[in-house]
Motif scaffolding. Structure first.
Motif, PDB file in Angstrom:
ATOM      1  N   LEU A  77      18.963  86.641  89.580  1.00 16.25           N
ATOM      2  CA  LEU A  77      17.669  86.333  89.560  1.00 16.25           C
ATOM      3  C   LEU A  77      17.643  85.568  91.136  1.00 16.25           C
ATOM      4  N   THR A  78      18.436  85.304  91.696  1.00 15.86           N
ATOM      5  CA  THR A  78      18.307  84.418  93.028  1.00 15.86           C
ATOM      6  C   THR A  78      18.214  85.389  94.036  1.00 15.86           C
ATOM      7  N   ARG A  79      18.597  86.732  93.888  1.00 15.48           N
ATOM      8  CA  ARG A  79      18.683  87.476  94.975  1.00 15.48           C
ATOM      9  C   ARG A  79      17.228  88.275  95.156  1.00 15.48           C
ATOM     10  N   ILE A  80      16.884  88.256  96.350  1.00 13.67           N
ATOM     11  CA  ILE A  80      15.748  88.450  96.916  1.00 13.67           C
ATOM     12  C   ILE A  80      15.786  89.835  97.465  1.00 13.67           C
ATOM     13  N   ASP A  81      15.328  91.016  96.913  1.00 17.28           N
ATOM     14  CA  ASP A  81      15.696  92.352  97.349  1.00 17.28           C
ATOM     15  C   ASP A  81      14.632  93.362  97.048  1.00 17.28           C
ATOM     16  N   ALA A 105      14.977  81.159 100.040  1.00 18.38           N
ATOM     17  CA  ALA A 105      15.148  81.156  98.750  1.00 18.38           C
ATOM     18  C   ALA A 105      13.750  80.346  97.939  1.00 18.38           C
ATOM     19  N   ASP A 106      12.872  79.534  98.839  1.00 23.02           N
ATOM     20  CA  ASP A 106      11.864  79.190  98.384  1.00 23.02           C
ATOM     21  C   ASP A 106      10.721  79.913  98.384  1.00 23.02           C
ATOM     22  N   PHE A 107      10.889  81.175  98.979  1.00 22.79           N
ATOM     23  CA  PHE A 107       9.693  82.188  99.068  1.00 22.79           C
ATOM     24  C   PHE A 107       9.001  82.529  97.792  1.00 22.79           C
ATOM     25  N   PRO A 108       9.853  83.031  96.855  1.00 21.79           N
ATOM     26  CA  PRO A 108       9.269  83.404  95.761  1.00 21.79           C
ATOM     27  C   PRO A 108       8.122  82.590  94.849  1.00 21.79           C
TER      28      PRO A 108
END
Length: 321
Positions: A172-176, A111-114
């Protein structure tokens, strides 16, 4: 530096005294910096920084692109001896280009990556350098674009891919890696009206207003016409180019997570990119190279060539300006 001088060099990834110039070291030895550029985090006086993002936790199918930056760097060492063919100038000699290494991040805190990636690119831009990024899966383009948009506003995007990556996703929290350009348009990071997707061959009816040039149209119209269409759409606006290696047909780039038949040939991509000379390119990336699925290394070689063409495009307008 002549070939004879190579005998006196000791791994120019660390010892290169000048960030400009070709490299005449053994391609099969030494540290695998991109195009034998010097590794450095100090970008004072550097025009363009190459950076890697070994992240593949947003994939929908086959993982492995975390190994992409390393493989593309290794493939690039064979390309550091000569000026890029067909461009009529040598960006490696005219511009100060460095390899800034890979993004450091905690793989267990996805979750911290972006934000970590956006801050990384922001830090490079703050030092006055542009970026060419080696991925990693395609999600990485969204956090990168955020950093550019902080200065330039909504960015026209030139997007080579088999997939539109605009499937609806309002979380917006999804990382796809299949929905990030939907979010980029909806959040005002990408200027859809000045953007174009090239090589598309998977169905997604909602284009969000982004122009598309499907793979079949590339085959039927030819590279020169496609480049003209891209330039007409983007105009003279500062833009960003992202290249998913699966824009190429699997025959040319089998090492990727979601291959789709009917794609572009390597010669078509080479011609289109060179005919884009004159666009106002802010930066770019090459993503989705997955070495575990291509023991031949051909996919990484293709990725390295695309990255070099992006360097040439980035430099073309600056040297003419």
């Amino acid at each position: 530096m002549a070939l004879e001088d190579a005998k006196t060099q000791v791994d120019m990834a660390f010892t290169r005294p000048d960030p400009r110039g070709l490299a005449f070291e053994n391609a099969f030895g030494g540290a695998t910096s991109f195009l034998r550029r010097r590794y450095t985090k100090d970008l004072a006086g550097i025009d363009l920084a190459i950076t890697g993002v070994p992240f593949d936790q947003a994939v929908t199918h086959r993982a492995g692109t975390r190994f992409g930056p390393r493989a593309v760097r290794e493939a690039s060492t064979l390309m550091a001896f000569d000026a890029p063919f067909g461009w009529g100038y040598d960006p490696l000699t005219e511009f100060a280009i460095a390899d800034a290494g890979d993004l450091a991040f905690d793989y267990a805190k996805v979750a911290d990556f972006p934000d970590t990636l956006t801050a990384h690119i922001r830090g490079i831009l703050a030092q006055g350098a542009g970026t060419i990024t080696l991925g990693g899966d395609h999600y990485i383009t969204y956090p990168i674009l955020k950093a550019y948009a902080e200065t330039h506003g909504p960015i026209p995007l030139i997007h080579f891919d088999a997939h539109s990556d605009t499937w609806a996703d309002d979380d917006l929290t999804r990382i796809d890696h299949g929905t990030m350009f939907y979010k980029a348009v909806k959040t005002g990071v990408v200027d859809a009206a000045r953007s174009v997707q090239v090589g598309i061959r998977t169905d997604n009816p909602d284009t969000l207003g982004i122009a598309q040039i499907p793979a079949r149209e590339v085959h039927e119209q030819g590279a020169a016409r496609v480049a003209e269409r891209i330039k007409a759409i983007v105009g003279d606006r500062p833009c960003y180019l992202t290249f998913d290696i699966d824009a190429l047909d699997p025959a040319f780039a089998p090492g990727t997570g979601t291959p789709v038949w009917g794609g572009l040939a390597s010669w078509q991509v080479a011609a289109i990119l060179r005919d884009l000379a004159g666009i106002n390119l802010l930066g770019g990336d090459v993503v989705e190279v997955s070495p575990p699925f291509d023991p031949s290394g051909a996919t990484a070689i293709a990725g390295a060539h695309v990255a070099l063409e992006l360097i040439c495009l980035w430099g073309w307008t600056r040297r003419k300006g």
